[in-house]
Design an enzyme around this catalytic site. Structure first.
Site, short mmCIF file in Angstrom:
data_model
loop_
_atom_site.label_atom_id
_atom_site.label_comp_id
_atom_site.label_asym_id
_atom_site.label_seq_id
_atom_site.Cartn_x
_atom_site.Cartn_y
_atom_site.Cartn_z
N ARG A 1 -4.74 7.86 3.62
CA ARG A 1 -3.51 7.34 3.00
C ARG A 1 -2.93 8.29 1.96
NH1 ARG A 1 -3.97 1.13 1.31
NH2 ARG A 1 -3.57 1.80 -0.80
N GLY B 1 0.84 -1.21 0.00
CA GLY B 1 0.00 0.00 0.00
C GLY B 1 0.87 1.25 0.00
N ASP C 1 5.63 -5.20 5.80
CA ASP C 1 6.41 -6.38 6.17
C ASP C 1 6.36 -7.48 5.10
OD1 ASP C 1 3.78 -6.90 6.81
OD2 ASP C 1 4.25 -8.11 8.58
N ASP D 1 0.15 2.21 8.81
CA ASP D 1 -0.36 1.47 9.97
C ASP D 1 0.53 1.52 11.21
OD1 ASP D 1 -2.35 0.76 8.21
OD2 ASP D 1 -1.50 -1.20 7.75
N THR E 1 -8.75 8.54 2.41
CA THR E 1 -8.27 9.92 2.64
C THR E 1 -7.12 9.88 3.66
OG1 THR E 1 -9.90 10.20 4.39
CG2 THR E 1 -10.49 11.04 2.22
#
Ligand code: F6P
Length: 382
Positions: A303, A11, A105, A152, A301
């Protein structure tokens, strides 16, 4: 000249462009040539124009841009050996033996696996006569360096991942906007924030915005939490019972607060690991406290948008350190991930960081929530 490639994967996260810029410019400053792999692992497998040399000017303006300019993609073929074989061939053809990956990861684990397989892959390419022994001779080892790009903040062994503070800023700004309308109508809002299985964004947003209640996966609400939540809210709230026939006649003033905000992590679960949807909270607030309640899912929004100052700084310092790590690596050095620990940019063993990250998921699965909380970084648990 040594050729170093940089790639963004998984992402997108604000600050990824800053990382690319820093790698490109630091590589050039160190007398190397810089390459960008477009569209993540997909670009590595496709090769050709997807792996492009980057000059100093090519990354101008990257620092303040959101998303990732060089693209990212979910790539199935790199998960297969044939895909990695093609990727190895493309890298040797381009004369690249060092890859700096900015991603989550999963992306970083993939990179380390690629490194472990590399000698076998190049041997196979020679056996299959796709490359000659002379061609692969200077490329016997692959260097991998990771940088964690994710909103995150779910990676172990680093205090912050590139993007998490921009996302937190965006959430705060959005909740401020929600506050204004909530107060006007004396409403309650259930705000769902991202974070996958990690509650960092929700918890930090709760603190930063003065939310009334926060639900995160690592510390699921237990016991009679529904009553508790309503009690906490009732203590501070003006309850005009807008949704009852007695509207505006029955008034509970509490501490005069005219709005309620409950922040729910998208990965919120109960102690039986069952997802807690926002609708459950909304129904509680509506039925037990008679609050006029809305649900807002902030979605992507959180991100997109330009990176905050912290992420520009973090990505720049880490990108520069990643290039140094490439230049200092030996075939026996374990692949590092560039972290920030107690405000210092450091190198940590990539596989260990991934392993510790997965421990949290295992602790949650085993319903050992105390362990899950203690495994999260210091900032989170304090
Ligand atoms: O990992 C970043 C993240 O935004 C998570 O918070 C979220 O769960 C996920 O990615 C959404 O992914 P996508 O919409 O790209 O599939």
């Amino acid at each position: 000249k040594r050729r170093i490639a940089v790639m963004t994967s998984g992402g997108d996260a604000p600050g990824m462009n800053g990382a690319v810029r820093a790698v490109v410019r630091m590589s050039i400053a160190q007398g190397c040539e810089a390459y960008a792999v477009y569209e993540g692992y997909e670009g590595l497998v496709q090769g050709g124009d997807m792996i492009r040399e980057m000059k100093w000017d090519d990354v101008r303006g990257f620092l303040s841009r959101g998303g990732t300019v060089i693209g990212t993609a979910r790539c199935m073929s790199f998960k297969e050996r044939w895909g990695r074989l093609k990727a190895a061939k493309n890298m040797v053809i381009k004369g690249i033996d060092a890859l700096i990956v900015c991603g989550g990861d999963g992306s970083l684990t993939g990179a380390d696996l690629f490194r472990a397989e590399w000698p076998g892959l190049v041997d196979e390419l020679v056996e299959k006569k796709e490359l000659t022994a002379e061609q692969v001779e200077p490329f016997k080892h692959l260097n991998i360096v990771g940088m964690v790009g994710s909103i995150d903040n779910d990676m172990a062994m680093t205090d912050a991942t590139i993007g998490c503070y921009s996302s937190l800023d965006r959430i705060c700004e959005s909740v401020d906007w929600i506050d204004a309308t909530a107060e006007s109508h004396q409403r309650a809002f259930v705000v769902e924030v991202m974070g996958r299985h990690c509650g960092w964004l929700a918890l930090m947003a709760g603190i930063s915005c003065g939310a009334d209640f926060v639900i995160i996966p690592e510390n699921p609400p237990s016991g009679n939490w529904e009553e508790e939540m309503c009690k906490v809210i009732k203590k501070v709230r003006v309850l005009t019972l807008l949704m009852t026939p007695q509207a505006n006649t029955l008034k509970h003033r509490g501490l005069g607060k005219r709005k309620t905000v409950v922040i729910v992590a998208e990965g919120a679960i109960d102690t039986n690991l069952k997802k807690i949807p926002c609708t459950v909270i909304k129904d509680l607030l509506t039925n037990k406290l008679h609050l006029d309640t809305r649900i807002t899912t902030l979605g992507h929004t959180q991100r997109g948008g330009s990176p905050c100052a912290y992420d520009r700084m973090l990505s720049t310092l880490q990108g520069a350190e990643a290039v140094k790590a490439v230049l200092e690596a030996t075939p026996s050095t374990p692949s590092p991930v560039i972290s920030i620990v107690e405000n210092k940019i450091v190198r940590e063993p990539l596989l260990e960081a991934v392993k510790q990250t997965q421990e949290v998921a295992k602790a949650i699965e085993a319903k050992d929530f105390a362990r899950a909380m203690s495994l999260r970084n210091a900032e989170f648990t304090e």
